[in-house]
Design a protein around this motif. Structure first.
Motif, PDB file in Angstrom:
ATOM      1  N   ARG A 108       0.844  -1.208   0.000  1.00  0.00           N
ATOM      2  CA  ARG A 108       0.000   0.000   0.000  1.00  0.00           C
ATOM      3  C   ARG A 108       0.875   1.252   0.000  1.00  0.00           C
ATOM      4  O   ARG A 108       2.003   1.235   0.498  1.00  0.00           O
ATOM      5  CB  ARG A 108      -0.906   0.006   1.227  1.00  0.00           C
ATOM      6  CG  ARG A 108      -1.875  -1.159   1.219  1.00  0.00           C
ATOM      7  CD  ARG A 108      -2.807  -1.103   2.411  1.00  0.00           C
ATOM      8  NE  ARG A 108      -2.077  -1.264   3.664  1.00  0.00           N
ATOM      9  CZ  ARG A 108      -2.629  -1.101   4.855  1.00  0.00           C
ATOM     10  NH1 ARG A 108      -3.891  -0.736   4.956  1.00  0.00           N
ATOM     11  NH2 ARG A 108      -1.931  -1.277   5.964  1.00  0.00           N
ATOM     12  N   TRP A 147      -5.287   4.911   1.310  1.00  0.00           N
ATOM     13  CA  TRP A 147      -4.290   3.954   0.827  1.00  0.00           C
ATOM     14  C   TRP A 147      -4.453   3.718  -0.670  1.00  0.00           C
ATOM     15  O   TRP A 147      -5.553   3.482  -1.132  1.00  0.00           O
ATOM     16  CB  TRP A 147      -4.441   2.633   1.588  1.00  0.00           C
ATOM     17  CG  TRP A 147      -4.112   2.788   3.037  1.00  0.00           C
ATOM     18  CD1 TRP A 147      -4.995   2.818   4.077  1.00  0.00           C
ATOM     19  CD2 TRP A 147      -2.823   2.980   3.593  1.00  0.00           C
ATOM     20  NE1 TRP A 147      -4.317   3.013   5.249  1.00  0.00           N
ATOM     21  CE2 TRP A 147      -2.992   3.114   4.989  1.00  0.00           C
ATOM     22  CE3 TRP A 147      -1.530   3.058   3.061  1.00  0.00           C
ATOM     23  CZ2 TRP A 147      -1.930   3.318   5.862  1.00  0.00           C
ATOM     24  CZ3 TRP A 147      -0.463   3.258   3.929  1.00  0.00           C
ATOM     25  CH2 TRP A 147      -0.669   3.386   5.303  1.00  0.00           C
ATOM     26  N   TYR A 148      -3.347   3.779  -1.389  1.00  0.00           N
ATOM     27  CA  TYR A 148      -3.338   3.515  -2.826  1.00  0.00           C
ATOM     28  C   TYR A 148      -2.659   2.173  -3.090  1.00  0.00           C
ATOM     29  O   TYR A 148      -1.761   1.766  -2.348  1.00  0.00           O
ATOM     30  CB  TYR A 148      -2.536   4.596  -3.562  1.00  0.00           C
ATOM     31  CG  TYR A 148      -3.211   5.948  -3.642  1.00  0.00           C
ATOM     32  CD1 TYR A 148      -3.878   6.352  -4.787  1.00  0.00           C
ATOM     33  CD2 TYR A 148      -3.154   6.841  -2.570  1.00  0.00           C
ATOM     34  CE1 TYR A 148      -4.480   7.604  -4.876  1.00  0.00           C
ATOM     35  CE2 TYR A 148      -3.755   8.091  -2.654  1.00  0.00           C
ATOM     36  CZ  TYR A 148      -4.416   8.466  -3.809  1.00  0.00           C
ATOM     37  OH  TYR A 148      -4.999   9.698  -3.893  1.00  0.00           O
ATOM     38  N   THR A 149      -3.059   1.510  -4.188  1.00  0.00           N
ATOM     39  CA  THR A 149      -2.333   0.319  -4.644  1.00  0.00           C
ATOM     40  C   THR A 149      -1.275   0.774  -5.651  1.00  0.00           C
ATOM     41  O   THR A 149      -1.327   1.915  -6.142  1.00  0.00           O
ATOM     42  CB  THR A 149      -3.285  -0.663  -5.357  1.00  0.00           C
ATOM     43  OG1 THR A 149      -3.795   0.016  -6.532  1.00  0.00           O
ATOM     44  CG2 THR A 149      -4.440  -1.066  -4.468  1.00  0.00           C
TER      45      THR A 149
END
Ligand SMILES: [Zn+2]
Length: 321
Positions: free
Chosen positions: A43, A67-69
């Protein structure tokens, strides 16, 4: 009087609840870093001009870190190699956490524009708002401090050449002369001065009206903590300091300081203020401090919130009777 017991010293909410394994031994292992960057569990935190991307309800309540992937980060046009490693959360299925920091100009160029990255909130406001856990505030603090360092380390201080990020963001190297730079924390002292019955707090020009806090100053080259406390406090207030006791420290990511919290015994009490910086300083009794902590002081004086070591120092003074 004796200083407070270090065991019972209160923990500030930013910086002291570190739960990540920083994986320092893996930062230079390119295969490991690449593997983690492409791991579906990994993340990313996003910062724009040092403010954090968060999610919250319309009324701004229930704020959480966003949260980003890896896929989402790449979709913003960011090269995964420009992210930096914060560490692994071993309590949570060994999730690896990276962060990426954009300037507002870079943010304006992402698909959807800067607006698509909002809300963005500065860490200080997040701490005051109180929705994030101490663990998330501390994690965001590491990201902010590292991002702030990268922002000022883009050029070599030796030859002026461009530097490039290495070791998953924990080293920069000048392409021209090879000089290496490492993220740093600048030490500063933050001091509770007492004459036994009262403590000395100051009101800086940049503070809000009627807000008083412990006094602070940067450690200079060639100086130890005790000498710094005595010099800074004499310069700012004219008070001569006797015994100095270290109590606790706090990483303070504004931009990347290490606050060294000290208890200092005043040998003199007359004040002579350095007016350039300090608008006012005064001695407060325990009863007054108690009122300031509960926002019931008759003159409306207040002190810092529980996210800072200044609060912990002030609270420890009240509890010591
Ligand atoms: Zn250079």
């Amino acid at each position: 009087m004796s200083p407070p017991d270090r065991e019972s010293f209160p923990s500030p909410r930013i910086g002291t609840a570190q739960t990540l394994n920083r994986m320092a031994e893996k930062r230079a292992d390119k295969d490991w870093v690449k593997g983690r960057l492409n791991d579906a569990k990994t993340r990313f935190l996003l910062l724009v001009d040092l403010s954090l991307a968060v999610d919250s309800a319309r009324d701004k309540s229930g704020t959480k870190l966003r949260w980003y992937t890896a896929e989402q980060i790449e979709a913003l046009g960011v090269d995964l190699n420009d992210t930096f490693l914060l560490g692994c959360n071993e309590n949570e299925d060994d999730v690896t956490i990276f962060a990426v920091s954009l300037s507002s100009a870079e943010a304006a160029n992402v698909p959807g524009g800067a607006e698509s990255l909002k809300p963005l909130v500065d860490l200080r406001s997040l701490a005051m708002q109180g929705d994030l856990s101490p663990e998330d505030l501390s994690l965001a603090g590491v990201a902010r401090a590292l991002a702030a360092w990268h922002a000022i380390a883009k050029c070599c201080g030796r030859c002026g050449g461009k530097t490039r990020s290495k070791d998953a963001g924990w080293r920069r190297r000048c392409w021209a002369c090879g000089q290496e730079f490492y993220p740093r924390a600048d030490p500063a002292v933050i001091v509770l001065i007492t004459d036994g019955e009262r403590c000395l707090l100051g009101h800086h020009k940049r503070y809000a009206h009627k807000f008083y806090s412990t006094l602070a100053g940067f450690v200079e080259p060639g100086e130890d903590i005790e000498a710094c406390v005595r010099r800074e406090m004499r310069e700012e207030t004219g008070v001569e300091i006797g015994d100095v006791t270290y109590l606790a420290s706090q990483p303070w990511p504004f931009p990347h300081l290490l606050m060294v919290g000290c208890w200092a015994e005043a040998l003199t009490t007359d004040l002579s203020l350095e007016e350039e910086e300090l608008y006012d300083a005064r001695w407060f009794t325990r009863e007054e401090i108690r009122q300031m902590l509960t926002e019931t002081h008759p003159e409306g004086f207040t002190v810092p919130g529980s996210h800072s070591i200044a609060y912990a120092l002030i609270k420890s003074f009240v509890e010591l009777e």
